[in-house]
Design a protein around this motif. Structure first.
Motif, short mmCIF file in Angstrom:
data_model
loop_
_atom_site.label_atom_id
_atom_site.label_comp_id
_atom_site.label_asym_id
_atom_site.label_seq_id
_atom_site.Cartn_x
_atom_site.Cartn_y
_atom_site.Cartn_z
N ASN A 20 39.09 44.05 30.08
CA ASN A 20 39.03 44.58 31.53
C ASN A 20 37.50 44.54 31.96
O ASN A 20 37.06 44.01 33.30
N GLN B 231 39.20 40.57 39.17
CA GLN B 231 39.65 41.83 39.43
C GLN B 231 41.19 41.58 39.62
O GLN B 231 42.16 42.62 39.00
N ILE B 232 41.71 40.47 40.25
CA ILE B 232 43.28 40.42 40.30
C ILE B 232 43.68 40.11 38.76
O ILE B 232 44.70 40.89 38.47
N PHE B 233 42.93 39.54 38.16
CA PHE B 233 43.46 39.14 36.81
C PHE B 233 43.69 40.81 36.13
O PHE B 233 44.68 41.06 35.48
N SER B 234 42.53 41.52 36.03
CA SER B 234 42.60 42.81 35.55
C SER B 234 43.66 43.59 35.90
O SER B 234 44.33 44.38 35.43
N PHE B 235 44.01 43.21 37.63
CA PHE B 235 45.25 44.14 38.05
C PHE B 235 46.40 43.66 37.39
O PHE B 235 47.11 44.48 36.91
N MET B 236 46.48 42.34 37.18
CA MET B 236 47.78 41.84 36.11
C MET B 236 47.80 42.45 35.00
O MET B 236 48.58 42.89 34.40
N VAL B 237 46.44 42.62 34.44
CA VAL B 237 46.38 43.17 33.08
C VAL B 237 46.97 44.34 32.79
O VAL B 237 47.90 44.74 31.91
#
Lengths: 104, 655, 169, 526, 479
Positions: A47, A63-69
Motif C-alpha cells: 500500500n 488509491q483505488i487499488f489500495s482501497f481494493m487491497v
C-alpha cells in the motif's frame, strides 16, 4: 536541511523493507496467526508504494487499488481466520509444522 | 532335340530325394533303394542322351545353354536359372552320375541295417542333384547353389549319426570351414559382376581378355578369392582340416562326396574359370604351390594314421593337391584327367574299405586288421588294383594321369614342383601299400570273436566295376603319339586360350588408362612337346612307385618291427601323427578366441555398457525424481521459502 | 519538515513490524501490528492521501485487527510454545538462509529502486487524495472493480460462514 | 476407399469382439481369425491388382482431415509398401492361429492383436506426416499391452522399456516433422504435411538437413533396431508371447527400415549420402556384433533376437548402398527376415508350449523325438543363414552386390556375417536337435500338431518360393525403387569422376570408365 | 460540488455472463434455504445458470468490444475461455453431486461458491485492468480456499485449505507488489495504456518495471502452479475433495493462464526479450519437476497433481510463443486438458467409496478384467494426458509445439518432447497396474449416473478432439 519533500525512493525503500520483513515473518514463524499477520504486513507495505506512486504521478488509481487491497485483505482475513477456526476444531494447535499429513 | 533333356539330369535325383524324404518311411526300404538308385540311373542315361545330342551339334558349336527360368535380378543385374553343356560339363556329368549310381547301389547294401535308411537316401539323392547343379550351372550363382547345396548335404550326411557328438561336430566343422571358402567365392562373384556386368560363365570367359589386364590387380584378387573358395571345397591348405573329420559319415558318403565328386568341385571350378586364371600368373603360382604342398603334407600325415578311412581321406587330400598342382601349372587337361581317374580308384578304395569295415563289424583301426585277404577275396583284389592305380603302376589309370601332371609340373612349372610331386608320389605308393599290407596281409589281428566275411553281391559288384574303370580309365589320356589324347582334344574348346590376344588387349587398356605396360614378350615363345622326356619321366615315376611299394613291403611284411624302431619317441613322427597340430592351432587361434570375444561382448559390452547406459538413464531419472520429491517436505514454511528463493533467483536472472 | 516527521515514523513502523514477527506472544504481535498500521496511516497522511489514511485506520487498525484479536482470544493462545520459533531449533540453517535471503532481497530492491530515475515529482493539486477525487474515480472509471469487490466480499462471507459454523446441517 | 476398408477392418473386428461374452472363447477366436483371414485375402486382391509398371501411389485416397492445418487423410500404396502391407495381414492371420492356445483373457488378447494390425497397416499406407505419426505411435499401445499382459516373467520391464525407448525416438521425429511442416509452409506457402508434396518441394540447407535426418534416423534406428539402439529388442522378444515376437520381428522392425526408405532417403538425399559411411559402419558392426553375441546366447529367443539385429544390419546396409541392387535386396530381405525369423519364433514357441523353457541346454536330440519339427526347423534355420536356393540368399546377395558397388571393404566385412550366421545357427541347431536325447523331460515330447503345421507350412513354401523364383515379389517394387534411386543416387552429389576407379579397380576398366572413354572418343571426333 | 456522471462506457451486455452468473449464484444461495437436504435441485439450477452464462457470453457482438473505460473486454479469447470455465464448472458440479452424496457434504453453498469462483474466472479472463485482474484472482482464490477445506471434518482437507490459503495470500503479496511497481513505472493500471507507454516511452530497461514483471511472474506462476511456486499444488490437490481437485486443476488454472497470456502478450509484449528468459526457465523447470515428481508417486491424485504441474510447463510454452497461433493453441490445449482431466478424476471418484477412497495406484490392480470399459477409458485419458495419438492430448501438444516452433523455440520444444517421453512412464504405470497386475482387493464400484456421465463426456471429448479436431481448431483459432 529539513526543507523539501522526501524523495519517493525513500518511501519505496520503506515499503520494500516492510515487505521483506513480512516475508521473513512468514518464513520464520510457526504460529499460524503470526504468519498471517506477517502477510498483512506485506500487503500494507505494498500500500505504501501504491500511495507513494500516486503521490509521485498525481493519479488516483493507486488509491483505488489500495482501497481494493484493503477489501481483499479483509476478505482474506475473514476466510483465513475461519479456516484457522475450522482447523482448531479438529486439531487444537496453531503450530504450522504440526499440519504435515500431506507431503512427499 | 536331345539336349532339351539337360534340365532333367539334376531333376531326377531331386525328385527321388523328395519322394524318399516324404514317403520313405512308408514305402519300405527296397522301394527307397530302388527309387534312389533308379533316379541316379535315369540321370545317367539322360546324360548319355545329352552327350549324344551334344555330339550332334553342328561343327564349331561347343556349348549349349538352356535357360529354364530367370531367377532374380535388380537393376541391370539379372541371373538365370540355366544350364550349360560343354565338354567339361559332360565329363563331370558322367563322373557324377556314373560313379554316383554305382555308389548308390553299393549303399543299398551297406546301409541296409539302418533305421533311417530313407533319410540317408533322401540326402544322398539331394546331394547328387546339387552336385549336378554345381557342374551344369551356366553362371556363378547357380554354381553357388550347387556349391553350398553339396556342402549342406555333406553336412547332413557327415552328421548322419547325429547322436554321436563327434559326427555332429565334424558336420558343423565341415559346413563352417566350407562357408569360409564360400565367403571368398561370393566376394569373387560380386567383383566379377562389378567388372563384367554379368556372371554368365560363357560371357565372362569370353570377355575376360578384353576387360582384364594380364597380371592386373583385379584379376589377381578375383582368382585368389576363387581359389580360396576352391581350397574350402577341395580341402587344400589351409582349409583342409574338415575332410579327415568328415570320415565320421557312412562310408558310401566318404566315397561319393569326400572322394569322387564334391571335393573335386574346387578343381572343376578352377578349370571352368581357366580363362581368368590364365591371366593371373601370381595366382597360378599360389595354386600350384598350395597344391604341391598339400600333396606332400597330406601324404606324410597319411603315412602315420591307423584309421583306415582317415588314411584314405588324407590320400584324397593329397591327390587333390595333385590336381591343384596341375591347374597351377596350366595343365587343366591333366587336372581333369586325374580327377576322373581319381574318382574311379578312390571311390573303389573307399568302398573297399567300407566293405572291410562291414566285414569286420565296424572296426576301422588297421592295427586290428590284417590277413583279411582270405576272408574277402573280391574286396581284396579290387582294392589291390585300385591301390596299384593310385600308386601309379603302369598301365593302370593312375599312372597316366599322375604322370601327366608331373610332366607338366616340370615343363610348365619348375623343377621344385616336379620334385614335390614326385616325392608325394613316392609317399603315396608307400602309405597305400602300408594300408594294403596292414589290412589284408600278415597275420590276422582281428578281434577273435569277430568273424570276417565277404560282403554281399550288391556291395561287391560296384567294387568290381570301379576296379575295372580304375584299370582302364587311363585310355582317356594315353599320350602315345604326339597330339593323340582323347581328353585333351575333347576339352580343347573349353580350355582354348589365346594368350597373345589377351596380352595385346591388356597393353591397350593400360595405354588407355595412361599407365605403362611391362614387356610380356617372353611369355609368348613356344614350348615344344618333348616326347622322349615324357617317356623318361614315365619310367622314372614308375620306378619311384615301385620303390615306395618295396619300402612298404619291407616295413610291414618283412620286418614288422621296423616301424616301431623308427617311430619310437621321434618328435617328428609325433608331430606328423597328430596332423602337425593344425586342428589344435585353429582351435586356439580362431574358435576359442571368437567364443570368448563373443561372451565378452555379450556380458560386458551389451549387458553392461550399452544396455547399462539405457538403464542408467532410467536410474538417473529415478534418482532425480526422488530428489524432486524430497523438496515436498510438507512444511508451509519451506514452500514459502521456495517462493522467496525463486523470487531472488529470478531477480538475479533478470538483472 | 516532512523529513523530520517521515524518518521517525518510518523507523517506528519498521521497528514495530520487526516486533510483530519477533514477538513471542501473538497478542504482542497483534499490538505491534496495530501500531505499525497507525504509523502507516500517518505516512499516508504525509503523502496527502487522507482518504486512504482514514480507511487504513478504520479497516485495518479497526476491523481487521479486532478480528485478529477476536480469534486469538477465541483460541486463547497463551505464551507461544517454544517450538514456535524456527530459530530456536534444528532448522538453524533455514533461518540463517532466510536472514541472508532477506537482506539480499532488501538490498536488491533498494538497489533497483534507486536505479530508477524518479526525480520529477508531479505538482500535486490540493484536491489530491481527497474523498471527492478518489470517490469520483471510484464511481466512474473504477465502478466495475468496485462492484466486483462486492462479489469478492460475498464469496468471503459465504466461505467464512461455511467453514466457521460449528456444525453444518 | 477399399484400402481404407482393409486397413480399418481389423480394429472394427476388435470393437466387435468387445461385445462378445468373455466365456465364449471359441466364438471369439473364430471371429478374430475370420476377420484376419478376410483382411489377408482382401489385401491379396491389392497385390494382384497392383500395377507394377509405375512408381505412383496406387489405391490412393486423399480427403481433408484437419483442414485448418492442411492435414489430409492421404493414403496409398506403392511398391515399397505393398509387400510389407500384405505381409502384415498375412502374419497377423498366422499369429492368431498360432495363439489359439492362449488361455488368459483371450478376448482382450485378440482385440489387442487386431488393433495392432490396424496400427501397423496404417503406418504403411499413410502419406501424410501427421497421419503417419499418429499410426506410428498408436501401434505402440497394443504391442505394449500384448507384451505386458501375456508375456514372460519380466514382461512389465520389457514392455515399458519397449514403449519408452521407442517413444523417445519418435518424439524427436515429431519435432522434425513440425519443423518440416513450417519449413514447407514458409518456402512454398502451402501448409501441408503431405509426404509426396514434401518430397517434391523440401529444400533445406545441408546442415539443417543433417539435423532433421538425425531426428528421423533416431526414431527409425531404434525401431530397426540398429546397433547401439538394439537393447530393447532382446528383452521385448524374450518376454513377448510367441505371436508377439513374430509380429515384432516380422512387421514392427520393418517399420523402421520402411521409414528410412520413405523419409530419410527421399527427403534428405544429400544428408543420406553424407551419412552413408556412418550408417554402413553401424550396420556392419551390427551384423558382426549381432552374430557374435547371438552365438553365445543360452535362450533360444534371445539368440533369434540378436540374429535379427544382424539381419537387419544387412537390410540397413542395402538401403544405404543407395543403388537398385542394394535397395531391392533390402526390400526383399525385409520380407525374408519377416518370414524366416517369424518362422523361427513360431518354432521356438512350439517347444516352449511343450516345455515352458527356452534354454538351449534343456534340449538336445529332439530330432529323434520330433522329426517333422526338426525338418521344419532345419529348413528355416538354413534359410536364415542364407543358403542359396532359399529366400535369405536372394536378399543378402543383392545387398552385398549393392554395397560392393560402393565399397569393397564394406562388402567384405559384411560378408563375414555370412560365416558367423552359419556358426551360431548350426551350433544352436546341433545343441537343440542333434546329440543324444538325454533330458528325461524331452523323452515324450509330441511332434508338431496340425495347427502348428498350418502356421509353419505357408512360411516354408514362401521360403522356397522366394528362394527360387522371387520375381513376382521383386517386380512389385522395381519401378518404385528405380524412381527412388534416381533421386538419391550418389552420382547426384559426388564430384563427377568416378573415384571408385582410383581406389580398388586400379588396373582395370570398369563399365562406367569404358563408357567414359567411348564418350571422349566421340567428342574428339566431332 | 458537481454531481458525478455515470460514464457512458458502462456496458451491461458485455458484462452479461458475469451478471447472469452472479445472479444465479445468489439465487442458489437463497434456493438452498428451501431446498432442504436434497441438493439435486440446487445442482440443476446452478447447471442451468452455467448454461445460460455460456449463452449470454455470445450476447455481445461484434467482438472485440471494450467496456468500462477499457477495463473489460469481450474478445475471442475471453469468449472461448468463458465457455471452458462454464464447461469445467459444470463438470465439476456433476462430479460433486455423487461425491458429496457419498462424503456427506450436504451444503448448498458449495454450488454457490463454485459459481462465484466461475464469475471470478470470467472476470479474470476478460478484464484488461490490473485492478480487475487482481480482484478476479482474489475471488477465485478465496472460493478455492474454502472449497479445498470443504470436508471440514477431514484433517487432510483442512490442512490443504490452510496451506493453500497461507501460500496463496503470500503469493498475492508478490503479485500485488508486482502490479504496484508496474503501475508506478508506467503510470497506469490498464493493460493497453501500459503497452502504449512502454512502446512510446521505451521503458524496456526501466528497472522498476522489470522487477514488477518478475513479481508478476511469481504471482501468476503461483496460480498456475509453475515451478518453483508449485509446492502447494501436490498437497492441496491431494487433500481437497476430489471434484474440487478436478475443478482446481482445470478452471482456475485456465483462468490464471488467461490472465498470464493477457498481461504478457497485451501489456508488455515489447518487453518480451527480458521476460522470455524468465518464462523459459520456469517452463523448463515445471516440466522437469512435474514429471520427475510424478514418477515416484503412489497416490493417484498426487500423481495427477504433479502431472498438472508439468502441463503448466507445456502451457507456459504457449505464453512464451505469444503469437495468435499460440493463443489458439492455449485454448485448444486447455479444452482438451479439461475433458481429459475431468474424465480421469471421474474414474478416480468412481473407484472410491464411503470411507475408502482407493486413491493408491495399487487399488487399480486388475481393474481391466473386472471393469474393462472403465480401465479402457482410464487408459485413454492417461495416454491422452501423456500426449499419445490419436487422442486430444496429442493434438493439443502438437498445436502448442507448432506454435513454439513457428516462433523458433526449437530447444524448448525438444525439451518438452523429451519430458513427455518421461511422462509416459508414470502414466503407463497406472496402465500396468490396471492391465498387468492381478487384483488385490474386491472392487465395489457403484456406477453413479452423474459421474458416469462426466466420464462419457470426457471420453467423447478426448477422442473427438483427437481424431476430428478440425471443427474445434477452427473455433479456437484467433482471427
Amino acid at each position: 536541511m529539513f526543507e523539501g519533500s522526501v524523495p519517493i525512493a525513500h518511501y519505496l525503500t520503506l515499503s520494500a523493507v516492510l515487505f521483506v520483513i513480512g516475508i521473513v515473518g512468514v518464513l520464520v514463524r510457526r504460529n499460524v496467526i503470526v504468519v498471517f499477520m506477517s502477510i498483512e504486513i506485506m500487503l500494507n507495505a505494498v500500500n505504501i508504494s501504491l500511495i507513494a506512486f500516486d503521490h509521485y504521478l498525481n493519479l488516483s488509481n493507486g488509491q483505488i487499488f489500495s482501497f481494493m487491497v484493503m477489501c481483499v485483505a479483509a476478505a482474506e482475513v475473514s476466510v483465513g481466520l475461519a479456516i484457522i477456526i475450522a482447523l482448531h476444531r479438529n486439531k487444537p494447535t496453531v503450530n504450522l509444522d504440526e499440519f504435515n499429513l500431506l507431503k512427499w | 532335340m536331345l539336349l532339351k533333356l539337360t534340365c532333367l539330369v539334376p531333376l531326377f535325383p531331386l525328385i527321388g530325394s523328395i519322394i524318399n524324404g516324404f514317403f520313405g518311411l512308408r514305402i519300405g526300404k527296397n522301394a527307397v533303394g530302388i527309387i534312389a538308385a533308379g533316379s541316379m540311373a535315369l540321370s545317367f542315361l539322360t546324360s548319355i542322351l545329352v552327350f549324344i545330342g551334344f555330339l550332334l551339334l553342328p561343327e564349331g558349336q561347343h556349348i549349349f545353354e538352356q535357360v529354364v527360368w530367370s531367377w532374380f535380378g535388380a537393376g541391370d543385374f539379372s541371373v538365370d536359372f540355366g544350364f550349360q553343356v560343354d565338354p567339361l560339363t559332360l565329363v563331370m556329368m558322367f563322373v557324377v552320375t556314373g560313379v554316383g549310381f554305382i555308389i548308390h547301389v553299393y549303399a543299398i547294401g551297406y546301409m541296409h541295417e539302418e533305421y533311417s535308411f530313407y533319410r540317408f537316401f533322401a540326402y544322398f539323392n539331394l546331394f547328387a542333384s546339387a552336385m549336378l547343379l554345381l557342374i551344369m550351372g551356366n553362371n556363378f550363382l547357380l554354381m553357388f547353389i550347387g556349391w553350398e547345396g553339396v556342402g549342406c548335404c555333406s553336412y547332413f550326411l557327415i552328421g548322419y549319426y547325429f547322436e554321436k557328438k563327434s559326427a555332429c561336430d565334424a558336420g558343423t566343422k565341415a559346413f563352417i570351414v566350407n562357408r569360409v571358402g564360400d565367403f571368398a567365392f561370393l566376394l569373387a562373384v560380386m567383383y566379377i559382376f562389378n567388372i563384367f556386368g554379368t556372371i554368365d560363365f560363357s560371357e565372362v570367359m569370353h570377355a575376360a581378355p578384353e576387360k582384364l589386364v594380364y597380371a592386373g590387380e583385379a584379376v589377381t584378387i578375383i582368382t585368389m578369392l576363387l581359389f580360396v573358395g576352391a581350397t574350402g571345397k577341395s580341402a587344400q591348405i589351409p582349409l583342409y582340416t574338415w575332410l579327415p573329420d568328415a570320415m565320421e559319415g557312412p562310408t558310401p558318403v566318404s566315397a561319393l562326396i569326400h572322394a569322387a565328386t564334391m571335393v573335386t568341385a574346387g578343381v572343376y571350378m578352377i578349370v571352368r574359370c581357366n580363362a581368368l586364371f590364365n591371366l593371373a600368373p601370381m595366382t597360378m603360382l599360389a595354386v600350384a604351390g598350395i597344391g604341391a604342398a598339400t600333396a606332400i603334407m597330406a601324404a606324410t600325415i597319411g603315412m602315420t594314421q591307423f584309421d583306415i578311412k582317415r588314411v584314405l581321406a588324407y590320400s584324397t587330400v593329397s591327390q587333390i593337391g595333385y590336381m591343384m598342382l596341375a591347374c597351377g601349372v596350366g595343365a587343366y587337361t591333366a587336372a581333369i584327367f586325374h580327377l576322373v581317374t581319381h574318382a574311379f580308384f578312390k571311390a573303389c578304395l573307399f568302398l573297399g574299405s567300407g566293405s572291410v569295415i562291414h566285414g569286420i563289424h565296424g572296426e576301422q583301426d588297421m592295427r586290428k586288421m590284417g590277413g583279411l585277404k582270405n576272408y574277402m577275396p573280391v574286396t581284396y583284389w579290387t582294392f589291390l588294383v585300385s591301390t596299384l592305380a593310385i600308386a601309379g603302376i603302369p598301365p593302370l589309370s593312375g599312372f597316366f594321369s599322375k604322370d601327366e601332371v608331373l610332366y607338366h609340373a616340370l615343363m610348365d612349372g619348375n623343377i621344385i614342383f616336379w620334385g614335390m610331386g614326385i616325392s608325394a608320389a613316392l609317399l603315396t605308393a608307400f602309405y597305400m601299400f602300408r594300408l594294403v599290407f596292414m589290412t589284408f596281409h600278415g597275420e590276422s589281428r582281428v578281434d577273435p570273436n569277430v568273424h570276417p566275411h565277404e560282403s554281399p553281391k550288391v556291395m561287391t559288384m560296384p567294387l568290381v566295376i570301379l576296379a575295372g574303370l580304375a584299370t582302364a580309365g587311363g585310355i582317356l589320356g594315353i599320350p602315345l603319339f604326339h597330339g593323340w589324347h582323347i581328353l585333351h582334344n575333347w576339352l580343347e574348346p573349353v580350355l582354348h586360350f589365346d594368350l597373345a590376344n589377351a596380352l595385346h588387349h591388356s597393353e591397350h587398356i593400360l595405354h588407355e588408362a595412361g599407365r605403362h605396360a611391362p614387356s610380356w614378350a617372353h611369355l609368348l615363345d613356344p614350348k615344344e612337346h618333348n616326347i622322349w622326356l615324357e617317356m623318361f619321366l614315365m619310367v622314372f615315376s614308375a620306378c619311384v612307385a615301385i620303390t615306395g611299394i618295396a619300402a612298404a613291403y619291407i616295413f610291414y611284411i618283412k620286418r614288422p618291427d621296423l616301424p616301431e624302431k623308427f617311430t619310437k619317441g621321434q618328435w617328428g613322427f609325433e608331430l606328423v601323427q597328430n596332423k602337425y597340430g593344425v586342428d589344435e592351432l585353429y582351435d586356439e587361434t580362431f574358435v576359442k578366441p571368437t567364443v570368448e570375444a563373443s561372451n565378452l561382448l555379450w556380458k560386458e559390452c551389451d549387458a553392461k555398457a550399452i544396455d547399462g547406459s539405457v538403464i542408467g538413464t532410467a536410474k538417473i531419472i529415478g534418482w532425480l525424481s526422488k530428489q524432486a520429491q524430497a523438496f515436498q517436505s510438507g512444511f508451509v514454511r519451506n514452500y514459502a521459502l521456495f517462493i522467496a528463493v525463486g523470487f531472488i533467483s529470478l531477480l538475479l536472472i533478470m538483472f | 519538515m516532512e523529513l523530520l516527521i517521515f524518518y521517525p515514523i518510518a523507523g517506528l513502523c519498521v521497528a514495530l513490524a520487526l516486533g510483530v514477527i519477533f514477538n513471542n506472544s501473538p497478542v504482542g504481535s497483534a499490538m505491534c501490528l496495530i501500531g505499525m498500521m497507525l504509523g502507516l496511516a500517518a505516512i499516508f497522511v504525509l503523502l496527502q492521501a487522507h482518504f486512504i489514511a482514514v480507511l487504513q485506520i478504520i479497516i485495518y487498525a479497526g476491523a481487521i485487527m479486532v478480528l485478529f484479536m477476536f480469534v486469538i482470544m477465541l483460541l486463547n493462545l497463551k505464551q507461544a510454545n517454544s517450538a514456535d520459533w524456527v530459530t530456536r531449533d534444528k532448522n538453524l540453517f533455514i533461518s540463517i538462509l532466510t536472514g541472508a535471503l532477506a537482506l539480499g532481497i532488501v538490498y536488491k530492491i533498494v538497489d533497483i529502486t534507486f536505479m530508477a530515475n524518479l526525480d520529477s515529482p508531479a505538482i500535486l493539486p490540493d484536491t489530491f487524495g481527497t474523498v471527492a477525487t478518489v470517490g469520483e474515480a471510484l464511481f466512474t472509471d473504477f465502478v466495475l472493480p468496485f462492484e466486483v469487490a462486492s462479489l469478492l466480499l460475498l464469496a468471503a462471507m459465504i466461505g467464512a460462514v461455511v467453514l466457521a459454523k460449528p456444525k453444518l446441517d | 476407399m477399399f484400402l481404407t476398408l482393409i486397413t480399418f477392418l481389423p480394429i472394427i473386428g476388435a470393437i466387435l469382439l468387445a461385445f462378445f461374452p468373455k466365456e465364449n472363447e471359441g466364438a471369439i477366436k473364430q471371429t478374430a481369425l475370420a476377420v484376419a483371414a478376410a483382411d489377408f485375402l482382401l489385401s491379396l486382391l491389392l497385390w494382384t491388382n497392383f500395377d507394377n509398371s509405375t512408381h505412383k501411389m496406387q489405391y490412393g485416397l486423399n480427403i481433408p482431415w484437419i483442414e485448418s492445418w492442411g492435414i489430409n487423410y492421404h493414403i496409398g500404396l506403392d511398391g515399397i509398401s505393398l509387400l510389407l502391407y500384405v505381409m502384415t495381414t498375412f502374419l497377423t492371420m498366422l499369429c492368431i492361429i498360432a495363439s489359439w492356445e492362449v488361455k488368459k483373457h483371450i478376448r482382450e488378447y485378440m482385440m489387442a492383436m487386431l488393433a495392432l494390425s490396424t496400427g501397423m497397416l496404417g503406418v504403411f499406407i499413410s502419406l501424410d506426416l501427421f497421419m503417419f505419426y499418429v499410426f506410428w505411435e498408436f501401434q505402440l499401445v497394443p504391442m505394449y499391452i500384448i507384451v505386458g499382459v501375456w508375456g514372460g516373467p519380466r514382461r512389465i520391464y520389457a514392455a515399458v522399456k519397449f514403449f519408452i525407448y521407442t517413444a523417445v525416438g519418435s518424439l524427436l521425429m515429431l519435432v522434425a516433422i513440425i519443423w518440416i511442416y513450417f519449413h514447407i509452409k514458409q518456402t512454398t506457402g502451402v501448409a501441408t504435411a503431405d509426404i509426396l508434396f514434401i518430397t517434391e518441394h523440401i529444400s533445406a540447407p545441408l546442415d539443417t538437413q543433417k539435423w532433421l535426418w538425425l531426428a528421423f534416423f533416431l526414431a527409425f534406428a531404434i525401431k530397426v533396431p540398429m546397433f547401439p539402439f538394439h537393447t530393447w529388442l532382446p528383452d521385448a522378444h524374450v518376454e513377448a508371447p510367441t505371436a508377439g515376437s513374430v509380429i515384432l520381428a516380422g512387421v514392427l522392425l520393418k517399420m523402421g527400415t520402411y521409414g528410412f526408405l520413405r523419409f530419410n532417403l527421399p527427403f534428405f538425399p544429400q544428408a543420406s549420402y553424407d551419412f552413408m559411411p556412418f550408417i554402413a559402419w553401424l550396420s556392419i558392426i551390427g551384423i558382426v556384433y549381432g552374430a557374435l553375441v547371438s552365438m553365445v546366447q543360452e535362450d533360444l529367443k534371445k539368440l533369434v533376437a540378436y540374429s535379427s539385429v544382424s539381419h537387419l544390419g544387412f537390410v540397413m546396409l542395402g538401403i544405404f548402398a543407395l543403388n537398385e541392387y542394394g535397395i531391392q535386396g533390402a526390400l526383399i530381405q525385409n520380407i525374408n527376415h519377416g518370414i524366416s525369423t517369424g518362422a523361427l519364433f513360431l518354432l521356438v514357441g512350439v517347444i516352449y508350449d511343450r516345455r515352458h523353457t527356452r534354454l538351449i541346454k534343456e534340449f538336445g536330440g529332439l530330432s529323434k523325438q520330433m522329426p517333422i519339427y526338426a525338418v521344419c526347423f532345419m529348413i528355416v534355420a538354413l534359410s536364415s543363414i542364407g543358403l542359396p536356393g532359399m529366400n535369405g540368399f536372394v536378399g543378402e546377395f543383392l545387398i552385398l552386390l549393392g554395397i560392393f558397388q560402393v565399397n569393397g571393404l564394406w562388402a567384405a566385412c559384411a560378408t563375414s556375417g555370412v560365416i558367423l550366421a552359419a556358426c551360431y545357427i548350426l551350433w544352436m541347431f546341433q545343441r537343440v536337435m542333434f546329440l543324444e536325447l538325454k533330458n528325461p523331460k524331452n523323452m515324450k515330447l509330441k511332434d508338431m500338431n496340425m495347427r502348428e503345421l498350418i502356421t509353419i507350412v505357408p512360411l516354408l513354401i514362401l521360403i522356397f518360393w522366394i528362394g527360387l523364383y522371387p520375381k513376382p515379389f521383386m517386380k512389385t517394387f522395381d519401378a518404385s525403387v528405380n524412381n527412388l534411386v534416381s533421386k538419391v543416387s550418389p552420382d547426384n552429389f559426388r564430384p563427377k569422376q568416378d573415384h571408385n576407379a582410383g581406389e580398388h579397380h586400379a588396373s582395370l576398366i570398369t563399365k562406367t570408365e569404358l563408357a567414359k572413354l567411348n564418350a571422349q572418343l566421340k567428342t574428339s571426333h566431332n | 460540488m458537481k454531481p458525478i456522471l455515470a460514464p457512458e462506457s458502462i456496458d451491461l451486455i458485455a458484462l452479461a455472463p458475469v451478471l447472469v452468473l452472479s445472479v444465479f449464484a445468489m439465487g442458489v444461495l437463497v434456493l438452498d434455504l428451501w431446498a432442504g437436504k436434497n441438493k439435486t435441485l440446487v445442482m440443476f439450477v446452478s447447471l442451468v445458470g452455467l448454461l445460460m452464462t455460456a449463452i449470454s457470453a455470445f450476447a455481445k457482438n461484434p467482438i472485440p468490444a471494450f467496456a468500462f473505460t477499457d477495463s473489460y473486454i469481450v474478445d475471442h479469447l475471453s469468449l472461448f475461455f468463458t465457455c471452458i470455465f462454464t464447461l469445467s464448472s459444470g463438470m465439476a458440479i456433476l462430479l460433486s453431486e455423487d461425491y458429496n452424496e457419498r462424503e456427506g457434504i450436504k451444503v448448498g453453498e458449495y454450488y454457490a461458491l463454485i459459481l462465484l469462483c466461475t464469475v471470478g474466472m470470467i472476470v479474470l479472463a476478460s478484464s484488461t485492468d490490473m485492478i480487475m485482474i487482481f480482484l478476479g484472482i482474489e475471488i477465485v482464490s478465496i472460493c478455492l480456499y474454502v472449497l479445498a477445506g470443504f470436508k471440514r471434518d477431514d484433517p487432510v482437507s483442512n490442512e490443504a485449505a490452510l496451506k493453500y490459503f497461507l501460500l496463496g495470500a503470500f503469493a498475492t503479496g508478490f503479485l500485488l507488489y508486482g502490479m504496484t511497481l508496474v503501475y508506478g513505472s508506467t503510470g497506469s493500471t490498464n493493460l493497453f495504456k501500459i503497452a502504449d507507454f512502454v512502446k512510446t516511452e521505451g521503458a524496456q530497461s526501466n528497472p522498476l518495471l522489470l522487477m514488477g514483471i518478475v513479481l508478476l511472474v511469481i504471482g501468476l506462476g503461483f496460480k498456475v502452479a509453475a515451478v518453483p511456486f508449485h509446492m502447494w499444488a501436490p498437497d492441496v490437490y491431494q487433500g481437497s475433495p476430489t471434484p474440487v481437485t478436478a475443478f482446481m486443476s482445470v478452471g482456475p488454472k485456465a483462468a490464471a493462464f488467461a490472465a498470464f497470456f493477457r498481461v504478457f502478450t497485451e501489456a508488455i509484449p515489447e518487453m518480451a526479450p527480458s521476460w522470455e528468459i524468465l518464462l523459459c526457465v520456469i517452463a523448463v523447470l515445471s516440466m522437469f519437476v512435474g514429471n520427475l515428481g510424478a514418477i515416484m508417486q503412489t497416490n493417484i491424485k498426487r500423481m495427477l497433481a504433479f502431472s498438472s504441474i508439468s502441463h503448466a510447463g507445456y502451457l507456459l510454452i504457449a505464453v512464451i510463443a505469444k503469437s495468435s497461433l499460440a493463443g489458439s493453441a492455449l485454448l485448444f490445449y486447455l479444452l482438451a486438458y479439461s475433458f481429459t482431466t475431468f474424465g480421469a478424476f471421474g474414474i478416480v471418484i468412481l473407484l472410491g467409496r464411503k470411507g475408502q477412497e482407493n486413491l493408491e495406484i495399487e487399488n487399480y490392480s486388475g481393474l481391466a478384467y473386472k471393469h474393462p470399459i472403465l480401465a479402457l477409458s482410464m487408459t485413454v485419458f492417461l495416454l491422452s494426458l501423456g500426449g499419445l495419438p490419436p487422442f486430444a492430448g496429442f493434438v493439443a501438444k502438437f498445436y502448442i509445439f507448432s506454435a513454439a516452433m513457428e516462433e523458433g523455440f526449437v530447444t524448448l520444444v525438444i525439451i518438452a518432447v523429451l519430458n513427455s517421453a518421461i511422462s509416459f512412464y508414470y502414466y503407463l504405470k497406472v496402465v500396468v497396474f490396471m492391465y498387468m497386475k492381478e487384483p488385490t482387493g474386491e472392487f465395489q464400484i457403484s456406477l453413479t449416473p452423474m459421474t458416469l456421465f462426466v466420464v462419457i463426456i470426457g471420453i467423447i471429448g478426448t477422442i473427438e478432439l483427437g481424431i476430428f479436431p478440425d471443427s474445434i481448431i477452427a473455433l479456437t483459432s484467433i482471427p
